[in-house]
Design an enzyme around this catalytic site. Structure first.
Site, PDB file in Angstrom:
ATOM      1  N   ASP A   1       0.813  -1.214   0.000  1.00 41.16           N
ATOM      2  CA  ASP A   1       0.000   0.000   0.000  1.00 41.16           C
ATOM      3  C   ASP A   1       0.849   1.268   0.000  1.00 41.16           C
ATOM      4  OD1 ASP A   1      -2.113  -1.835   0.308  1.00 41.16           O
ATOM      5  OD2 ASP A   1      -2.045  -1.657   2.491  1.00 41.16           O
TER       6      ASP A   1
ATOM      7  N   GLU B   1     -11.454   0.118  -4.295  1.00 38.64           N
ATOM      8  CA  GLU B   1     -10.937   0.601  -3.016  1.00 38.64           C
ATOM      9  C   GLU B   1      -9.703   1.458  -3.297  1.00 38.64           C
ATOM     10  OE1 GLU B   1      -9.484  -2.727  -0.669  1.00 38.64           O
ATOM     11  OE2 GLU B   1      -9.094  -3.862  -2.476  1.00 38.64           O
TER      12      GLU B   1
END
Length: 527
Positions: A15, A183
């Site tokens: 991430d 997302e």
């Protein structure tokens, strides 16, 4: 022109959130249940990266969070002369139910000090900040829906943040939704367009990055006509699998780079396993004549070697690397070592009582979400060997210590010094897979400190021991390193493999072990 080699941050570093301030680039990565939290990396050339600290360190406590819970998807940005860091803490994951808290901290420098957190609500996760040209500040994130008959990922929403009042405005606008899973949103303004960069398909083999755009901040947003800006879902043979969850950064010369996660899997019986976890990569990207983001080299597969035009050449990681720790510092090196959920206090990780050694007081079992006594380092390559000198004299079967390869509480392989009435002090290899624990036969050892080793070669782990002034003795058995991965079993798992040392004192009598000369050597394949 210099060439960077992906992954630029190797081992568990998912991430990535990237920002440039002047000529300095910073990347923040997720740490989940590990402490310290939110690892921050720095580079001036995009090729070589080093750890400069963690945003959530002293006093930060995640005890009680589940495996693969904790800190998700930090978002690092810079505005109004300070660094902004948004992050989610996932406290519960149980079917459709998730208990999540989102926070913002700020700092005048990347090394801190970081402010007290501002609570941003519990609407969902993957919150990121967008600082618009008009001076307003906005949060874009995932709206979660716990109702079983509704899609859990129910859309990407936008909400204003009011910095003077240190609060969100309280009303969110849905920017975008589609039938598939979306997302990891990030919002940018480029050439009169608002661009929404989206992680699509779930953070597995179907992962990818897509984009939508609008002339207005609140939409409506039109989707990129191409299926993906970046993905590996259509080619299981491309080296960087699970490519997705990205952020953009613009260089001083106007060129754009895309930071994203990916994994380098190993194969076991034809199936892929991402034992190293999801790592950080960089791609050179451009906006095409129609204003859509594309890989500069064409196509939609991430490249391992990426030319960085105009930059001063940096140094890519060497093919063979060695990390040693003689424990001669007054505190544990947090750039090297991690612990589970909370820091180990000095009475548990004691570097003073026996200078040059780490005295580790035994803690809870490997099943605990509270007080395990274990220090861990990320595995960064598929070939990895850890060696450590362990001075341990267990007195009962409830005291044990050794070197361990760790994924989570339901996946680990431990070369363990133990004791029982039948064998006295001895070694075993203990394996946890899901809810099942198995132990090898006991291996006899003499008195005194032992040098223990775990050797990982792709999908297989082997163990060895060396007693004082003797040669290494390879212990029989080949153990399933491939199981220590995101992809083994039917549970959602998001981290990666670690190696380290641990001690258990299940009766809580204050038993401890001493550890010295931990060495981790790794090698990457020739490209």
């Amino acid at each position: 022109m210099p060439t960077l080699t992906n992954p630029v941050i190797r081992g568990f570093a998912p991430d990535p959130s990237i920002v440039r301030v002047g000529e300095d680039y910073y990347i923040a990565t997720s740490t989940f249940e590990y402490h310290p939290a939110v690892r921050i990396h720095h580079s001036r050339d995009l090729v070589s990266w080093r750890i400069v600290g963690h945003a959530l360190d002293e006093g930060f406590d995640l005890r009680g969070v589940p495996d693969s819970g904790g800190v998700w998807a930090p978002s690092l940005s810079y505005a109004d002369g300070v660094f902004w860091l948004a992050y989610s803490i996932v406290r519960t994951m149980d079917g459709d139910d998730k208990d999540i808290d989102n926070y913002l901290v700020t700092a005048p420098e990347i090394t801190g000090p970081w402010s007290e957190p501002v609570h941003l609500g519990s609407r969902g996760f993957d919150f990121s900040f967008f600082h618009d040209d008009d001076g307003t500040h906005w949060i874009v994130g995932v709206q979660w829906d716990q109702r079983p008959e509704h899609p859990s990922f129910s859309g990407l929403v936008l909400e204003q943040y009011l910095p003077e009042e240190r609060r969100v405005a309280g009303e969110a606008v849905t920017l975008y939704r589609e039938d598939g899973l979306v997302e990891g949103p990030n919002l940018y303004r480029v050439d009169g367009w608002y661009y929404l960069l989206i992680a699509a398909g779930g953070t597995g083999w179907n992962h990818g990055i897509t984009m939508a755009r609008s002339r207005h901040r609140t939409g409506p947003y039109e989707r990129d006509p191409r299926p993906a800006v970046l993905t590996s879902r259509d080619d299981p043979g491309t080296p960087l699998q699970k490519a997705g969850h990205g952020e953009l950064v613009q260089r001083p010369d106007g060129e754009w780079m895309l930071a994203h996660l990916a994994t380098r899997p190993v194969l076991h019986l034809g199936e892929r396993y991402g034992t190293l976890g999801r790592e950080t990569c960089l791609q050179h990207v451009r906006f095409d004549d129609d204003g859509w983001l594309r890989l500069a080299g064409g196509g939609h597969h991430g490249a391992v070697d990426v030319v960085v035009p105009g930059e001063t050449p940096g140094e890519s990681p060497p093919r063979e690397r060695r990390r040693d720790d003689d424990f001669d510092r007054p505190v544990l090196d947090s750039a090297r070592w991690a612990t589970l959920r909370a820091p180990l206090p000095p009475c548990v990780a004691d570097l003073r009582s026996r200078p040059g050694w780490l005295r580790l007081r035994g803690g809870h079992s490997p099943a605990s979400v509270f007080d395990q006594s274990m220090v861990l380092a990320r595995v960064e390559e598929h070939r990895c060997r850890i060696e450590a000198v362990v001075d341990a004299e267990p007195r009962t079967p409830r005291e044990m210590a050794g070197v361990i390869a760790w994924y989570d509480r339901r996946g680990w392989i431990w070369l363990q010094i133990g004791h029982d009435a039948e064998n006295g002090r001895h070694l075993r290899v203990v394996v946890r897979e899901g809810s099942r624990t198995t132990r090898s036969v006991p291996f006899a050892v003499g008195a005194g400190p032992l040098e223990l080793a775990l050797d990982i070669d792709g999908t297989v782990l082997r163990a060895a021991v060396r007693e004082r002034d003797a040669a290494w003795r390879e212990l029989p058995g080949a153990y399933p390193a491939w199981q220590l991965s995101d992809d083994h079993g039917d549970r959602l798992r998001f981290t990666g493999m670690f190696v380290g040392v641990r001690a258990d004192d299940l009766d809580g009598r204050g038993w401890s072990v001493d550890v010295d000369r931990v060495s981790i050597s790794e090698s990457s394949p020739v490209s």
